[in-house]
Design a protein around this motif. Structure first.
Motif, PDB file in Angstrom:
ATOM      1  N   LEU A  54       0.805  -1.222   0.000  1.00 29.86           N
ATOM      2  CA  LEU A  54       0.000   0.000   0.000  1.00 29.86           C
ATOM      3  C   LEU A  54       0.836   1.268   0.000  1.00 29.86           C
ATOM      4  N   GLY A  55       2.139   1.144  -0.181  1.00 25.74           N
ATOM      5  CA  GLY A  55       2.998   2.318  -0.175  1.00 25.74           C
ATOM      6  C   GLY A  55       3.521   2.628   1.209  1.00 25.74           C
ATOM      7  N   PRO A  56       4.723   3.210   1.299  1.00 26.19           N
ATOM      8  CA  PRO A  56       5.365   3.412   2.603  1.00 26.19           C
ATOM      9  C   PRO A  56       4.684   4.454   3.487  1.00 26.19           C
ATOM     10  N   GLU A  57       3.960   5.421   2.904  1.00 25.23           N
ATOM     11  CA  GLU A  57       3.325   6.438   3.758  1.00 25.23           C
ATOM     12  C   GLU A  57       2.330   5.809   4.715  1.00 25.23           C
ATOM     13  N   ALA A  58       1.545   4.837   4.211  1.00 26.38           N
ATOM     14  CA  ALA A  58       0.507   4.225   5.041  1.00 26.38           C
ATOM     15  C   ALA A  58       1.097   3.452   6.219  1.00 26.38           C
ATOM     16  N   LEU A  59       2.373   3.033   6.098  1.00 22.14           N
ATOM     17  CA  LEU A  59       3.018   2.357   7.230  1.00 22.14           C
ATOM     18  C   LEU A  59       3.172   3.289   8.418  1.00 22.14           C
ATOM     19  N   ASN A  60       3.277   4.586   8.152  1.00 17.63           N
ATOM     20  CA  ASN A  60       3.481   5.554   9.222  1.00 17.63           C
ATOM     21  C   ASN A  60       2.175   6.085   9.794  1.00 17.63           C
TER      22      ASN A  60
END
Length: 309
Positions: free
Chosen positions: A122-128
């Motif tokens: 889902l892309g690295p931004e959503a990990l944060n």
């Protein structure tokens, strides 16, 4: 209405009894594969490559499924050399929205005494973000930077910053693209084995040819980190004919001599030294199946990856 976890567990046990010949080996990990329904088959192929290597429970979480809410389970077994079953326990959860990604939906199916690995697309931004509460429920998160970047609309620099932000937030992160660079990194290092160790002091330019921009970025960063303090120009270009884990790196030295490596397949490389000698070498296995096998056995992040960014 969400899937009944107890029912899925009962289905799994019944299917394992049906499919297992002899004694099934115990599970090694829970692998949570998270993707949109549109990309599910492609992403599932990554974890499929672990079949026959390690037994695992696979949770296939598929959001934005056009057919609405569905959940089912299955079991598959292969035999190892001792004729014991190496089994996959599969649980599929599909939802018409992003509910499948919610940790409260799938976390009860995680085998808590074993490593829990999250394949994140889902892309690295959503990990944060706190939206899905996924990374906090697992031991290690697996991304595939080259694949991500093909589907990412804001460019390499923004993607790189988002991955770096996830790492700075103490996310335990493994990038399949980085792990697939092991053959190229190994072959390049062999150019400077004894008696060629001092050649690096004469190195002036390095030219890299690989297939995609994320691989090129990581290789440049790794070489810059490994040659820190030396004045070396590093250039690169994309060459679509190279596949994952393959490419070419050429070096020019202060006296005009050249050396190079070329990896045509992920298992063999040709090295050409600046004294004119050449060497064929075998390379470590960097297939996705082998990478996942190593991760299951040792679920830790590589500190060199953060420095290569």
């Amino acid at each position: 209405m969400y899937p009944k976890i107890s029912v899925l567990e009962q289905e799994l046990m019944a299917r394992l009894k049906e499919h297992t010949g002899g004694n099934a080996r115990a599970m090694s990990a829970t692998i949570i594969t998270l993707s949109s329904k549109a990309h599910a088959e492609e992403v599932d192929r990554w974890t499929e490559s672990l079949m026959g290597r390690r037994p695992a429970r696979l949770l296939h979480l598929r959001g934005y499924a056009p057919d609405g809410l569905h959940s089912w389970s299955s079991a598959r077994c292969a035999l190892d050399r001792q004729e014991r079953g190496i089994c996959f326990e599969d649980v599929y959860i599909e939802t018409p929205d992003d509910s499948a990604y919610q940790g409260r939906i799938w976390s009860a199916l995680v085998l808590r005494e074993l490593p829990a690995l999250l394949v994140w697309t889902l892309g690295p931004e959503a990990l944060n973000s706190c939206e899905y509460d996924c990374a906090e429920r697992v031991d290690l998160t697996i991304i595939n930077g080259s694949w991500d970047l093909k589907h990412y609309k804001r460019g390499l620099a923004v993607y790189r910053d988002a991955v770096a932000s996830a790492l700075q937030s103490n996310k335990a992160l493994v990038d399949l693209s980085w792990e697939q660079l092991l053959p190229l990194r190994y072959a390049f290092s062999r150019l400077f084995d004894a008696p060629h160790t001092q050649d690096i002091d004469l190195l002036r330019t390095i030219n890299i040819q690989v297939s995609d921009p994320w691989t090129l970025h990581l290789l440049k960063g790794w070489i810059q980190d490994r040659t820190k303090g030396k004045s070396i120009q590093i250039d690169g270009r994309l060459e679509p004919s190279y596949q994952d884990g393959t490419g070419q790196i050429s070096c020019t030295f202060a006296d005009g001599t050249l050396s190079a490596i070329e990896v045509h397949t992920s298992r063999q490389a040709e090295l050409r030294y600046r004294d004119g000698k050449s060497l064929q070498i075998s390379l470590p296995d960097a297939s996705i199946g082998a990478i996942l096998e190593r991760i299951v056995d040792s679920p830790v992040a590589d500190p060199l990856y953060k420095r290569a960014l």
